[in-house]
Design a protein around this motif. Structure first.
Motif, PDB file in Angstrom:
ATOM      1  N   UNK A 230       0.822  -1.199   0.000  1.00 37.88           N
ATOM      2  CA  UNK A 230       0.000   0.000   0.000  1.00 37.88           C
ATOM      3  C   UNK A 230       0.865   1.262   0.000  1.00 37.88           C
ATOM      4  N   UNK A 231       0.417   2.258  -0.716  1.00 32.42           N
ATOM      5  CA  UNK A 231       1.084   3.555  -0.640  1.00 32.42           C
ATOM      6  C   UNK A 231       0.865   4.151   0.744  1.00 32.42           C
ATOM      7  N   UNK A 232       1.615   5.182   1.047  1.00 29.66           N
ATOM      8  CA  UNK A 232       1.464   5.827   2.353  1.00 29.66           C
ATOM      9  C   UNK A 232       0.036   6.348   2.531  1.00 29.66           C
TER      10      UNK A 232
ATOM     11  N   UNK B  27      -2.722   2.952  -5.963  1.00 24.89           N
ATOM     12  CA  UNK B  27      -1.655   2.264  -5.223  1.00 24.89           C
ATOM     13  C   UNK B  27      -2.172   1.666  -3.909  1.00 24.89           C
ATOM     14  N   UNK B  28      -3.278   0.950  -4.058  1.00 27.53           N
ATOM     15  CA  UNK B  28      -3.903   0.275  -2.928  1.00 27.53           C
ATOM     16  C   UNK B  28      -3.931  -1.229  -3.189  1.00 27.53           C
TER      17      UNK B  28
ATOM     18  N   UNK C  44       0.241  -4.457   7.722  1.00 28.41           N
ATOM     19  CA  UNK C  44      -0.570  -3.387   7.149  1.00 28.41           C
ATOM     20  C   UNK C  44      -0.119  -2.953   5.760  1.00 28.41           C
ATOM     21  N   UNK C  45       1.157  -3.080   5.458  1.00 30.85           N
ATOM     22  CA  UNK C  45       1.613  -2.666   4.134  1.00 30.85           C
ATOM     23  C   UNK C  45       1.104  -3.616   3.042  1.00 30.85           C
ATOM     24  N   UNK C  46       0.943  -4.881   3.388  1.00 28.61           N
ATOM     25  CA  UNK C  46       0.471  -5.872   2.418  1.00 28.61           C
ATOM     26  C   UNK C  46      -1.035  -6.153   2.543  1.00 28.61           C
ATOM     27  N   UNK C  47      -1.675  -5.567   3.518  1.00 24.97           N
ATOM     28  CA  UNK C  47      -3.082  -5.879   3.809  1.00 24.97           C
ATOM     29  C   UNK C  47      -4.006  -5.177   2.810  1.00 24.97           C
TER      30      UNK C  47
END
Length: 431
Positions: free
Chosen positions: A37-39, A148-149, A195-198
């Motif tokens: 996920x993007x910031x 970018x989600x 959370x970045x890959x969720x």
């Protein structure tokens, strides 16, 4: 047991990530999709879109399944969800996914002829189903990709297809034999990822009510109730699992269409209509698309069909009742055959099997929205939605801009749906 399992998800998230990204040919995660996920996406809420195929608008009120009833009580429900015409599975799922009418996204029905590809698309032909050239519009997971989600799908029309090079980050090739419990567990696994890959957008699909409705008819109370209550238990496990994550998940439950009872004595054999020397006939039960052959005068085809009318009407496509717009897509064909009320097209083989098994009533769909039996459901629950609130019936093309609004995407200006029809469902206090 389900809740005990959920507690372990956080501790096992790294292992789960490894498992998901290496689970074989039935899954998809490609380097061309955002795997992180993007910031900006990290701070977005979550949307879980659940399709309950063939779930008619009145089933919950009639049978009162525990978990769905509680879900509705604490969220938003629509009086019904209006399907696009024809009210068939593939075009309506893809209308939900794109915010477009079938006319514009290209999946006209479960079966249709493509002039561009000179080929018949059929949901029974895996080669055509997975050919991305048939699919227009911008599915919601593609829009998320552009933002970018990370996304995921456990079966949803179009999600197992490379559409202009894009699939959801995590997805499954369709296999109807996969148990509901497996689907529920996988969605909870996805929500347990770091959370970045969720995934912040997840779609999933259950066919139980459609399967049962077709086989027994929607008025077979014992069979409908049994299927509904079994599905309700699966959904109860899913709701409990989502709640245990503590994440701001907005769950939207929809169906693609409803279901009507049909006497098997009122089936019209398509063989009595077909004439391969004059036209190609594409049978979808509730309508037949007629494509005149090259070199054959269109007026001659129309007169031939009119002379042979029997429990159906012949219309020029632009004059066909049921469409929400003036149909211009040439893949509809020049004419449409619409059965009289209480009738439906089939084929002699299927009719013989029904007779041999003494089946007098089945369930069908595909008719226009004037027949309320064709209406589906819309239920929603989560921080983005009001509680104990009912909104009027609306069209399923409006779900797309609703999801855009929740996830903070700019709503494309080329869709047919509009946020104004569903804006009242949203919680104005939710930021």
């Amino acid at each position: 047991m389900m809740l005990k399992k959920i507690v372990l998800y956080g501790l096992l998230s790294v292992l789960l990530l490894i498992t998901i990204t290496s689970c074989g040919s039935s899954s998809n995660i490609g380097t061309s999709y955002p795997t992180v996920n993007s910031e900006a996406s990290l701070h977005k809420p979550y949307v879980l879109l659940i399709s309950l195929d063939g779930f008619r608008w009145d089933y919950v009120e009639k049978y009162k399944p525990q978990h769905l009833s509680n879900f509705i009580k604490n969220g938003v429900s629509a009086e019904s969800l209006i399907s696009a015409f024809p009210s068939k599975t593939f075009p309506n799922h893809y209308s939900i996914a794109t915010g477009m009418y079938p006319e514009n996204h290209g999946i006209l029905s479960n079966i249709f002829y493509s002039n561009k590809k000179n080929k018949v698309y059929s949901i029974r032909n895996r080669e055509t189903v997975t050919d991305g050239d048939f699919y227009g519009g911008t599915p919601i997971w593609m829009l998320a990709d552009r933002n970018k989600m990370v996304t995921a799908s456990y079966f949803f029309v179009g999600s197992d297809v490379e559409i202009r090079g894009v699939r959801p980050t995590y997805s499954k090739d369709y296999d109807g034999k996969i148990k509901n419990e497996t689907r529920v567990s996988q969605v909870l696994d996805w929500l347990a990822l770091p959370k970045k890959q969720r995934p912040h957008l997840i779609t999933m699909y259950f066919s139980d009510m459609d399967d049962t409705g077709h086989r027994y008819g929607p008025n077979n109370e014992s069979e409908i109730k049994k299927a509904l209550f079994n599905l309700d238990e699966n959904l109860g496990d899913l709701f409990a699992g989502v709640k245990a994550t503590g994440l701001p998940v907005n769950i939207i439950i929809v169906s693609d269409h409803g279901m009507a009872a049909m006497s098997t004595a009122n089936l019209i054999p398509i063989e009595t209509i077909q004439n391969d020397s004059l036209f190609l006939a594409i049978d979808n039960g509730s309508m037949v698309n007629i494509h005149p052959k090259d070199g054959v005068e269109i007026d001659a085809v129309f007169e031939y069909l009119k002379q042979n009318e029997g429990h159906y009407e012949v219309y020029k496509t632009e004059d066909t009742p049921g469409f929400e717009y003036l149909p211009k897509n040439k893949d509809w064909g020049a004419f449409q055959l619409i059965p009289d009320p209480g009738y439906y097209f089939s084929n002699e083989k299927n009719m013989m099997l029904l007779k041999q098994n003494n089946i007098s009533t089945i369930g069908v769909h595909g008719f226009d929205s004037e027949n309320k039996d064709m209406h589906g459901i819309f239920y929603a629950n989560g921080p983005a939605f009001k509680k104990e609130y009912t909104i009027p019936s609306f069209q399923n093309i409006d779900i797309y801009p609703l999801i855009c609004e929740i996830l903070g995407f700019e709503i494309p200006n080329n869709i047919d749906g509009t946020i104004s029809n569903v804006q009242d469902a949203l919680n104005p206090d939710n930021d």
